[in-house]
Scaffold this active site. Structure first.
Site, mmCIF file in Angstrom:
data_model
loop_
_atom_site.group_PDB
_atom_site.id
_atom_site.type_symbol
_atom_site.label_atom_id
_atom_site.label_comp_id
_atom_site.label_asym_id
_atom_site.label_seq_id
_atom_site.Cartn_x
_atom_site.Cartn_y
_atom_site.Cartn_z
ATOM 1 N N LYS A 102 -4.184 -9.728 -5.238
ATOM 2 C CA LYS A 102 -6.017 -10.089 -4.959
ATOM 3 C C LYS A 102 -7.194 -9.822 -5.045
ATOM 4 O O LYS A 102 -6.681 -8.303 -5.596
ATOM 5 C CB LYS A 102 -5.443 -10.464 -3.462
ATOM 6 N N LYS A 147 -11.271 -4.536 -2.527
ATOM 7 C CA LYS A 147 -11.907 -3.163 -2.993
ATOM 8 C C LYS A 147 -11.432 -2.011 -3.882
ATOM 9 O O LYS A 147 -12.336 -1.518 -4.133
ATOM 10 C CB LYS A 147 -12.396 -2.710 -1.612
ATOM 11 N N LYS A 193 1.323 -1.137 0.076
ATOM 12 C CA LYS A 193 -0.252 0.075 -0.154
ATOM 13 C C LYS A 193 1.004 0.920 -0.212
ATOM 14 O O LYS A 193 0.281 2.038 -0.392
ATOM 15 C CB LYS A 193 -0.992 -0.308 1.453
HETATM 16 N N1 AQP Z 1 -9.189 -11.592 -2.583
HETATM 17 C C1 AQP Z 1 -9.456 -11.960 -0.913
HETATM 18 N N2 AQP Z 1 -9.419 -13.495 -0.856
HETATM 19 C C2 AQP Z 1 -9.386 -13.994 0.729
HETATM 20 N N3 AQP Z 1 -10.277 -13.811 1.481
HETATM 21 C C3 AQP Z 1 -9.566 -12.020 0.979
HETATM 22 N N4 AQP Z 1 -9.989 -10.985 1.888
HETATM 23 C C4 AQP Z 1 -9.852 -9.132 1.308
HETATM 24 N N5 AQP Z 1 -9.852 -9.894 -0.121
HETATM 25 C C5 AQP Z 1 -9.820 -11.148 -0.280
HETATM 26 C C6 AQP Z 1 -10.600 -11.026 4.016
HETATM 27 O O1 AQP Z 1 -11.875 -10.452 3.485
HETATM 28 C C7 AQP Z 1 -11.400 -9.682 4.598
HETATM 29 C C8 AQP Z 1 -12.428 -8.365 4.954
HETATM 30 O O2 AQP Z 1 -10.745 -7.952 4.571
HETATM 31 P P1 AQP Z 1 -10.716 -6.184 4.618
HETATM 32 O O3 AQP Z 1 -11.429 -5.290 4.520
HETATM 33 O O4 AQP Z 1 -10.731 -6.182 6.000
HETATM 34 O O5 AQP Z 1 -9.449 -5.623 4.037
HETATM 35 P P2 AQP Z 1 -8.447 -5.817 2.863
HETATM 36 O O6 AQP Z 1 -7.657 -7.479 3.370
HETATM 37 O O7 AQP Z 1 -7.661 -5.394 2.822
HETATM 38 O O8 AQP Z 1 -9.711 -6.764 1.361
HETATM 39 P P3 AQP Z 1 -9.391 -5.674 0.490
HETATM 40 O O9 AQP Z 1 -11.067 -5.842 -0.144
HETATM 41 O O10 AQP Z 1 -8.328 -5.471 -0.001
HETATM 42 O O11 AQP Z 1 -10.091 -4.005 0.672
HETATM 43 P P4 AQP Z 1 -8.773 -2.747 -0.033
HETATM 44 O O12 AQP Z 1 -9.135 -2.395 -1.630
HETATM 45 O O13 AQP Z 1 -9.565 -1.641 0.949
HETATM 46 O O14 AQP Z 1 -7.862 -3.175 0.841
HETATM 47 C C9 AQP Z 1 -9.945 -10.227 5.489
HETATM 48 O O15 AQP Z 1 -10.551 -11.323 6.306
HETATM 49 C C10 AQP Z 1 -9.649 -10.545 4.102
HETATM 50 O O16 AQP Z 1 -8.457 -11.875 4.660
#
Ligand code: AQP
Length: 331
Positions: free
Chosen positions: A194, A197, A112
């Site tokens: 991965k 969002k 990030k």
């Molecule tokens: N690609 C993924 N595959 C499996 N699990 C995933 N998680 C996130 N992306 C994947 C799991 O979803 C939960 C919530 O995630 P989060 O919102 O706390 O944070 P993150 O991992 O940073 O999710 P994003 O979607 O990638 O959001 P942004 O883009 O805002 O950083 C967690 O349990 C995570 O493991």
């Protein structure tokens, strides 16, 4: 014996099938026989700048999605992180027991902050706030996606370190609960990163609220390769392997069986069937979400959840303050 489960999701945009398969689906399953606490971790969301109005909306979106996928507020505590002051309070205590060296090894921080000479300090200490979220509730089990493995390890290291110094039962040392190996859901248009969002391209993900045409478009356009063979090989065929993982996670069908079923049929047929499977699985979630997102019931659930979460958090903070010698002990 009943175990305590804690997890959270950031209100940073549209919840996608990676969040669902990696985390939310497990939240629902774990409600049987466990005491579950599920949080909307809004303080994590501001590690990078957010529009305040949008953030408020996103918090309620995530809360409504929790309930729409099957989190039951009669059985589980559902609340917003910033409504329980113990998270920030405990994070400070833990920060004083963590090291900059271990934080700088976190791959999510590296990802990030890449390309920037300097990054917000919150982004750097984010894993400690996550450790505080978990340790505040004496959680035994933390259901999260595979991408969070490193953060769970750090949480365990900090808990053991504090226990060795301040008493063995200061913190419960939690266990991560992950989807089986290889089940990290990858981006549809760049299957080497991965699904996320915050990725710019909407075609990189399927959000839980996407309708049939958007789901179909994203899957039909998903990056694959040119050999036309439906085979699970994440190193050489990351796109096809990702689609096979999604298929298996939604249907429960072993990947080897799907490989055989589509042998020699090309990517088009497989993608078309997968789009239908995903749409059929998500349609009921969308329906329930629409019913509750703007209801007073949702606000009531979150208020009640914050009260129940605060009661547990205050007990932990009293114990921590006593162990560390903070305050007068008479407040
Ligand atoms: N690609 C993924 N595959 C499996 N699990 C995933 N998680 C996130 N992306 C994947 C799991 O979803 C939960 C919530 O995630 P989060 O919102 O706390 O944070 P993150 O991992 O940073 O999710 P994003 O979607 O990638 O959001 P942004 O883009 O805002 O950083 C967690 O349990 C995570 O493991």
């Amino acid at each position: 014996m009943t175990k305590r489960v804690f997890s959270g999701v950031q209100p940073t945009g549209n919840i996608h099938i990676g969040n669902y398969l990696g985390a939310l689906a497990q939240f629902v399953q774990l409600q049987d026989g466990n005491e579950c606490i599920y949080c909307i971790v809004d303080m994590h969301a501001i590690t990078l700048p957010k529009n305040p109005g949008e953030l408020r909306g996103n918090i309620l979106d995530v809360a409504a999605l929790y309930l729409a996928v099957g989190v039951d507020p009669a059985r589980s505590v559902v609340f917003v992180q910033s409504e329980v002051p113990g998270h920030a309070e405990l994070a400070w205590v833990l920060m004083c027991n963590a090291y900059t060296g271990e934080l700088s090894r976190m791959t999510q921080f590296k990802d990030k902050s890449r390309g920037n000479e300097s990054a917000p300090a919150g982004l750097f200490v984010y894993p400690i706030l996550m450790a505080a979220d978990i340790l505040l509730y004496d959680a035994d089990i933390v259901p999260v996606g595979n991408d969070q493995k490193q953060h769970i390890e750090l949480t365990r290291d900090i808990a053991v370190r504090v226990n060795n110094k301040y008493g063995p039962d200061t913190f419960v040392v939690p266990e991560g609960r992950f989807l089986k190996e290889g089940a990290r859901i990858m981006s549809l248009d760049d299957p080497t990163s991965k699904m996320s969002k915050s990725a710019e391209s909407p075609l990189s993900r399927i959000s839980l609220l996407d309708d049939a045409s958007v789901i179909k478009k994203a899957i039909m356009r998903a990056t694959t390769d040119s050999d036309g063979e439906i085979r699970f090989d994440p190193d050489r065929k990351p796109g096809v392997s990702n689609l096979l993982t999604i298929h298996s996670a939604f249907t429960g069908t072993p990947i080897a069986r799907t490989e055989r079923a589509y042998s020699g049929r090309g990517y088009g047929a497989f993608k078309k069937d997968l789009a239908e499977i995903v749409e059929t699985s998500l349609a009921p979630i969308r329906g329930t979400y629409e019913e509750i997102r703007y209801s007073e019931e949702l606000i009531r659930v979150l208020k009640d959840g914050a009260e129940r979460a605060n009661a547990i958090a205050e007990r932990t903070m009293k114990r921590v303050k006593d162990r560390f010698g903070l305050g007068t002990g008479r407040a």
